[in-house]
Write an enzyme that holds these catalytic residues in place. Structure first.
Site, PDB file in Angstrom:
ATOM      1  NE  ARG A  15      -1.120   2.450   2.925  1.00 42.69           N
ATOM      2  CZ  ARG A  15      -0.586   3.551   3.421  1.00 42.69           C
ATOM      3  NH1 ARG A  15      -0.549   4.665   2.703  1.00 42.69           N
ATOM      4  NH2 ARG A  15      -0.057   3.552   4.621  1.00 42.69           N
ATOM      5  CG  ASP A  16       3.029   4.440   3.004  1.00 46.87           C
ATOM      6  OD1 ASP A  16       2.928   5.302   2.121  1.00 46.87           O
ATOM      7  OD2 ASP A  16       3.310   4.717   4.184  1.00 46.87           O
ATOM      8  CG  HIS A 207       3.747   4.908   9.181  1.00 53.10           C
ATOM      9  ND1 HIS A 207       3.081   3.885   8.549  1.00 53.10           N
ATOM     10  CD2 HIS A 207       4.036   5.808   8.203  1.00 53.10           C
ATOM     11  CE1 HIS A 207       2.965   4.155   7.258  1.00 53.10           C
ATOM     12  NE2 HIS A 207       3.545   5.314   7.019  1.00 53.10           N
ATOM     13  CG  HIS A 209       7.362   7.998   5.210  1.00 55.27           C
ATOM     14  ND1 HIS A 209       7.131   7.546   3.939  1.00 55.27           N
ATOM     15  CD2 HIS A 209       6.227   7.763   5.902  1.00 55.27           C
ATOM     16  CE1 HIS A 209       5.902   7.064   3.860  1.00 55.27           C
ATOM     17  NE2 HIS A 209       5.330   7.186   5.044  1.00 55.27           N
ATOM     18  CB  CYS A 240       2.520  10.475   1.455  1.00 54.94           C
ATOM     19  SG  CYS A 240       0.796  10.980   1.466  1.00 54.94           S
ATOM     20  CG  ASN A 249       6.671   3.508   4.420  1.00 52.72           C
ATOM     21  OD1 ASN A 249       6.293   3.586   3.264  1.00 52.72           O
ATOM     22  ND2 ASN A 249       5.926   3.853   5.447  1.00 52.72           N
TER      23      ASN A 249
END
Ligand code: HMG
Ligand code: MG
Length: 302
Positions: A15-16, A207, A209, A240, A249
Site C-alpha cells: 500500500r504505502d 510509522h 518515512h 505519500c 518508509n
C-alpha cells in the site's frame, strides 16, 4: 535499554510502498508481492486502499488483489478506507481489518483527504460503526506527527488529542506517522510520551518515512520509550502522494536486521524477505534504497 522480547512488524509495502510508485506494475505483481510477504511470516500486511482512483490511481485494483486470497490469508491483510464509500469496498472485498487515516495538521488533512481534521473524524465515525457491526478490526493512523510539509511544526498535544479520539472510536492500535521523515530521536520520544500520557503505549505503533535518514534512530528511541509495533515497507518503497519530498518508509529488512542484532523476536524469515525485496526491485526496475538489501544483494544503494 532492556530490549523487549518481541516486536510486531506491520508491513505496508503493497500500500504505502506502491501507492506513489512512478514505475508501472501490474495487479499480478502487487498480488505476488502480498503472497511473498505472507510467506515471510508477516501477521499484518497492508494490501491496498479503497480511496478515489482519481486521487491515487495505483491503488485502483485493490479489490482484485484482495480477491486473490482466502479467508485465512485475509485475516493477515488490511486496507485503508477514508470514508463510507471506501468501507463499502472493504466489506465487499471481505477485508478483516481496515485502517482509517487522519492527520495532526489541518493543511495536510486538506491536501490528503480534502477535509478538515474534525470533518475527517466525523467521516470516520460511520466507518467505525460499519466495522464494529461486522467485527472488522480498525487501525488508526495519524500523519504528520513530527512535522508537516505545509504548516511545519506540529504540537505533540495535538497528536495526543487525535490519538485519544481514534481509540474512543474503536481503533485497536494507532500508528504515529512521520509522513515526511523530519523527526529526530529526542523529538520522537517526546511526541510518543505525550501520546502515551493519554493513550495506552501497548496500543501505539510508529510509522517512519526515511527522508532524512533518521528512521532507524527514531525506531530505537521509540523502542526505548516502550513502543512494540513498527510499520515498515519491504525494500524501503514508498512515499505519500500528498507529501512533497517524502521518501520511502523505513525498509523492513533494515528494521529486521537491527532487531536481530538486539536479540528481539519478530517472526519474520529474513532470507525470504531479502528474496521478496529482490522480486519487487526487479519487477519495478529499481536499485535498493535499503542498505541491508544493497549489502545482501550485492548492489549499490540508490
Ligand atoms: P473528495 O473529492 O473530497 O470526495 O475526496 P467526494 O466524496 O467529493 O468524491 C469525489 C469523487 O471520488 C466521486 O467520484 C466519488 O464517488 C469518489 P466522481 O463522482 O467524481 O466520479 N470517491 C471514491 N471513489 C472510490 N473510493 C472511495 C471514494 N470516495 C469518494 N473511497 C477522498 C475525498 C478521501 C475520497 C479523496 O481525497 C481520496 O481518495 N484521497 C486519497 C488519500 C490517500 O489515499 N492518501 C494516501 C494514503 S495516506 C498516507 O499515505 C499516510 C500514511 O501512510 C501515514 C503517514 O505516512 O503519515 C497512512
Ligand atoms: Mg506512510
Amino acid at each position: 535499554m532492556t530490549p523487549p522480547d518481541h516486536v510486531r512488524i506491520v508491513e505496508v509495502g503493497p500500500r504505502d510502498g506502491l501507492q506513489n510508485e512512478a514505475a508501472e506494475f501490474t495487479t499480478a505483481i502487487r498480488t505476488e508481492l502480498v503472497r511473498r510477504l505472507l510467506d515471510c511470516g508477516f501477521g499484518n500486511i497492508e494490501a491496498g486502499s479503497f480511496v478515489s482512483p482519481k486521487w491515487v490511481p495505483k491503488m485502483a485494483d485493490t479489490a482484485e488483489v484482495m480477491a486473490a486470497f482466502g479467508p485465512a490469508e485475509r485475516e493477515r491483510l488490511s486496507v485503508l478506507v477514508p470514508n463510507v464509500r471506501g468501507m463499502e469496498g472493504a466489506v465487499a472485498a471481505k477485508a478483516r481489518e481496515v485502517a482509517i487515516f487522519g492527520a495532526a495538521s489541518e493543511a495536510f488533512s486538506q491536501k490528503n483527504i480534502n477535509c478538515s481534521i474534525q470533518e475527517s473524524l466525523d467521516r470516520f465515525r460511520p466507518v467505525c460503526d460499519m466495522a464494529r457491526e461486522r467485527d472488522i478490526r480498525i487501525r488508526g493512523y495519524i500523519s504528520c506527527v513530527l512535522g508537516c510539509p505545509y504548516q511545519g511544526h506540529v504540537e505533540p498535544g495535538t497528536v495526543a488529542d487525535i490519538a485519544a479520539t481514534l481509540f474512543d472510536m474503536g481503533c485497536y492500535e494507532v500508528s504515529l506517522g512521520d509522513t515526511i521523515g523530519v523527526g529526530t530521536p529526542l523529538k520522537a520520544r517526546e511526541m510518543i510520551e505525550a501520546v502515551a500520557a493519554v493513550s495506552p503505549m501497548e496500543h501505539l505503533a510508529v510509522h517512519f518515512h526515511d527522508t532524512y535518514g533518521q528512521a532507524l534512530a527514531n525506531i530505537y528511541a521509540a523502542l526505548e520509550s516502550g513502543i512494540r509495533a513498527i510499520d515498515s515497507s519491504v525494500a524501503g518503497l514508498g512515499g505519500c502522494p500528498y507529501a512533497p519530498g517524502a521518501a520511502g518508509n523505513v525498509a523492513t529488512e533494515d528494521v529486521i536486521y537491527m532487531l536481530d542484532g538486539m536479540g528481539i523476536d519478530h517472526g519474520i524469515d529474513f532470507e525470504r524477505l531479502i528474496d521478496t525485496a529482490r522480486f519487487i526491485l526487479d519487477s519495478l526496475g529499481k536499485s535498493p534504497v535499503s542498505r541491508v538489501s544493497a549489502a545482501k544483494l550485492g548492489r549499490c544503494a540508490a
